[in-house]
Design a protein around this motif. Sequence first.
Motif, PDB file in Angstrom:
ATOM      1  N   PHE A 114       0.817  -1.205   0.000  1.00 61.87           N
ATOM      2  CA  PHE A 114       0.000   0.000   0.000  1.00 61.87           C
ATOM      3  C   PHE A 114       0.856   1.262   0.000  1.00 61.87           C
ATOM      4  N   VAL A 115       1.977   1.224   0.707  1.00 66.11           N
ATOM      5  CA  VAL A 115       2.825   2.406   0.837  1.00 66.11           C
ATOM      6  C   VAL A 115       3.428   2.813  -0.505  1.00 66.11           C
ATOM      7  N   CYS A 116       3.489   1.888  -1.465  1.00 67.23           N
ATOM      8  CA  CYS A 116       4.070   2.225  -2.764  1.00 67.23           C
ATOM      9  C   CYS A 116       3.163   3.132  -3.587  1.00 67.23           C
ATOM     10  N   GLY A 117       1.977   3.430  -3.090  1.00 65.87           N
ATOM     11  CA  GLY A 117       1.170   4.462  -3.717  1.00 65.87           C
ATOM     12  C   GLY A 117       1.715   5.851  -3.417  1.00 65.87           C
ATOM     13  N   GLU A 118       2.514   5.972  -2.376  1.00 70.40           N
ATOM     14  CA  GLU A 118       3.179   7.237  -2.041  1.00 70.40           C
ATOM     15  C   GLU A 118       4.336   7.433  -3.003  1.00 70.40           C
ATOM     16  N   GLU A 119       4.458   8.631  -3.573  1.00 74.42           N
ATOM     17  CA  GLU A 119       5.316   8.815  -4.739  1.00 74.42           C
ATOM     18  C   GLU A 119       6.790   8.505  -4.504  1.00 74.42           C
ATOM     19  N   THR A 120       7.339   8.833  -3.344  1.00 75.65           N
ATOM     20  CA  THR A 120       8.757   8.541  -3.140  1.00 75.65           C
ATOM     21  C   THR A 120       8.989   7.038  -2.961  1.00 75.65           C
ATOM     22  N   ALA A 121       8.053   6.349  -2.307  1.00 75.50           N
ATOM     23  CA  ALA A 121       8.157   4.894  -2.174  1.00 75.50           C
ATOM     24  C   ALA A 121       7.987   4.227  -3.539  1.00 75.50           C
ATOM     25  N   LEU A 122       7.096   4.768  -4.346  1.00 77.34           N
ATOM     26  CA  LEU A 122       6.885   4.242  -5.696  1.00 77.34           C
ATOM     27  C   LEU A 122       8.161   4.350  -6.526  1.00 77.34           C
ATOM     28  N   ILE A 123       8.827   5.475  -6.437  1.00 81.56           N
ATOM     29  CA  ILE A 123      10.071   5.669  -7.192  1.00 81.56           C
ATOM     30  C   ILE A 123      11.108   4.619  -6.801  1.00 81.56           C
ATOM     31  N   HIS A 124      11.244   4.385  -5.498  1.00 81.30           N
ATOM     32  CA  HIS A 124      12.202   3.365  -5.052  1.00 81.30           C
ATOM     33  C   HIS A 124      11.837   1.998  -5.616  1.00 81.30           C
ATOM     34  N   SER A 125      10.550   1.693  -5.638  1.00 82.79           N
ATOM     35  CA  SER A 125      10.106   0.395  -6.148  1.00 82.79           C
ATOM     36  C   SER A 125      10.365   0.258  -7.650  1.00 82.79           C
ATOM     37  N   VAL A 126      10.116   1.324  -8.408  1.00 82.05           N
ATOM     38  CA  VAL A 126      10.391   1.288  -9.847  1.00 82.05           C
ATOM     39  C   VAL A 126      11.871   1.036 -10.106  1.00 82.05           C
ATOM     40  N   GLN A 127      12.722   1.562  -9.244  1.00 90.31           N
ATOM     41  CA  GLN A 127      14.164   1.366  -9.390  1.00 90.31           C
ATOM     42  C   GLN A 127      14.604  -0.044  -9.000  1.00 90.31           C
ATOM     43  N   GLY A 128      13.685  -0.813  -8.407  1.00 89.05           N
ATOM     44  CA  GLY A 128      14.034  -2.156  -7.973  1.00 89.05           C
ATOM     45  C   GLY A 128      14.450  -2.226  -6.529  1.00 89.05           C
ATOM     46  N   ASP A 129      14.279  -1.110  -5.785  1.00 91.92           N
ATOM     47  CA  ASP A 129      14.644  -1.073  -4.369  1.00 91.92           C
ATOM     48  C   ASP A 129      13.416  -1.343  -3.505  1.00 91.92           C
ATOM     49  N   ARG A 130      13.626  -1.467  -2.210  1.00 89.14           N
ATOM     50  CA  ARG A 130      12.533  -1.594  -1.265  1.00 89.14           C
ATOM     51  C   ARG A 130      11.687  -0.325  -1.330  1.00 89.14           C
ATOM     52  N   GLY A 131      10.377  -0.494  -1.345  1.00 89.49           N
ATOM     53  CA  GLY A 131       9.482   0.651  -1.513  1.00 89.49           C
ATOM     54  C   GLY A 131       9.267   1.460  -0.262  1.00 89.49           C
ATOM     55  N   ASP A 132      10.304   2.092   0.226  1.00 88.77           N
ATOM     56  CA  ASP A 132      10.209   2.946   1.413  1.00 88.77           C
ATOM     57  C   ASP A 132      10.100   4.408   0.989  1.00 88.77           C
ATOM     58  N   PRO A 133       9.260   5.183   1.680  1.00 92.19           N
ATOM     59  CA  PRO A 133       9.194   6.619   1.384  1.00 92.19           C
ATOM     60  C   PRO A 133      10.370   7.357   2.016  1.00 92.19           C
ATOM     61  N   HIS A 134      10.606   8.584   1.580  1.00 93.36           N
ATOM     62  CA  HIS A 134      11.573   9.448   2.255  1.00 93.36           C
ATOM     63  C   HIS A 134      10.960  10.832   2.422  1.00 93.36           C
TER      64      HIS A 134
END
Length: 600
Positions: free
Chosen positions: A285-305
Amino acid sequence: MSIEAEVLVCSGTSCFSSGGPEIYNNLLENLEEKGLTGEVKLVQTGCFGFCEKGPIVVIYQEDNPGGIFYCQVEPEDAQRIVEEHLIKDEIIEELLYEEPETGRKVAQYEDMGFYKYQQRIALRNCGLIEPHNIREYIARDGYQALGKALTEMTPEEIIDEVKTSKLRGRGGGGFPTGVKWELTKSAEGSPKFIICNADEGDPGAFMDRSIVEGDPHSVIEGLAIGAYVIGANQGYVYVRAEYPLAVDRLEKAIESARELGVLGEDIFGSGFDFNVEIRVGAGAFVCGEETALIHSVQGDRGDPHGKPPYPANDGLWDQPTVINNVETLANIPQIILNGGDWFSHIGTEESTGTKVFALAGDIHNTGLIEVPMGTTLREVIFNLGGGIPDDKEFKAAQTGGPSGGCLPREKLDISMDYDSLLEVGSMMGSGGLIVMDEDTCMVDVARFYLDFTQDEACGKCTPGRVGTKRLLEMLNRIVSGEAEENILDKLEALCHEIKKTALCGLGQSAPNPILSTLEYFRDEYEAHVFDKYCPAGVCKDLASYKIDEEACEACGVCKEECPVSAITGSKEEGYEIDPEICESCGICEEECPFEVITRG
């Protein structure tokens, strides 16, 4: 041989999972048997929106240009549709929609309350075209906006048009789209990227899924226009793995767009190159947050900053990036074709255009609707939704998903726009709208949403990781009758602390369901805490059942059906419920033929 009829079979996820493909195959088989395949065009479309009444089949003919709308169709109905409707030209009354209040049969969807109050822009093609068929999309003005943007307009002129439209992000934040594009265009750094956020995780929400399933080319076209504006040559669609049908249709649409040259190199001879790739998320669910989404697109853990820096300056692979929601992008081609001024005159002064809502809960007509911003909650529930079933009273509406709030009956006339909802402690969110009737426990509703957000918390910040857990623990004590008398003060104080200190927007908005229910339904909290009583009878630890001895007919059904033998007595002496044994399951109340068992 000319086409004399067009038969559209809904193949959105809801209808797809309830027999849509079998209905399509049966129709195809019957058309072949009757030699009608040259006269009848059979199409699998995206979602019609009226999910409550699926599977849906709509038939267009020259003498019925408005379309005959058949609902709750079964696979075995295919033969009747071919033989009675297409051959004998007889409308099948049993398959028509029936108005919940009057019982009147309605043949054309334009005459149904669910449809006639809608204004479809983002959903304009859903249910009307074969989703990935690029030629059907082009036949409905598809890719004209992209051609106009690339050959007749500068990026600055497009930004001005989008700013004139006052289009705000439909993903929940409501940030002006034109401003976002302008900031990213002017940011230093290269290459630049554009991302479509199709990671729709709110409980009960399926707006983005339906657009991607039903009209994927509109999203691709919106992405391409946005990419041209900011100077990006690569775009991504981030979509959750739970949407396999959306992924499949998007893949086919991207492939056909490349084949036809509206994706790839030198699009429309403009010198502009653009390609799109799909990134499938794991459903966090957190990957709906834009910074977490960016990390996920890069292949990283989807954590926000924390922000700043914002994605417009420091996004995907540390480069300037625009992230737009599916519905936002689906509006872009129509704004370019019709003008920003046209769009700005729909809706309200500061919330322009239309909004797609996923209407669900205790309501006759559940499904997907698109209405002008500013439409009231009352109009949505009673005009489009058909009101509350079983003659029950409306109690509350939850808007904005887990980040939103619950609105009471007194707010039925609120304008459904960004600012009005924020003023009363809720939010637009992505467009989830859950309707609740008189039998709903609002404390339990708040507990449900906190259970969801606590489970989905990424764990990066203490307020999100620990704070939401403590909130859930307090709510669990309240609904189980174990709460201390000062718990409501502690609950409210912790809510405000989390809102101030959580790292990302999802954490900051997690307490909203509690705060809104505390404001509008505090009496229910107090009943749970001080009286150890659930007014709605939902919380099992606080619910009790009793038999009206004077009205009881001593039929014995309740005793027979009780799973824990909590009901004693006989037909001669009458019956009573032992509260020490009763599990408050409610079966006795449901099974009593004389309705003399009540919660108390």
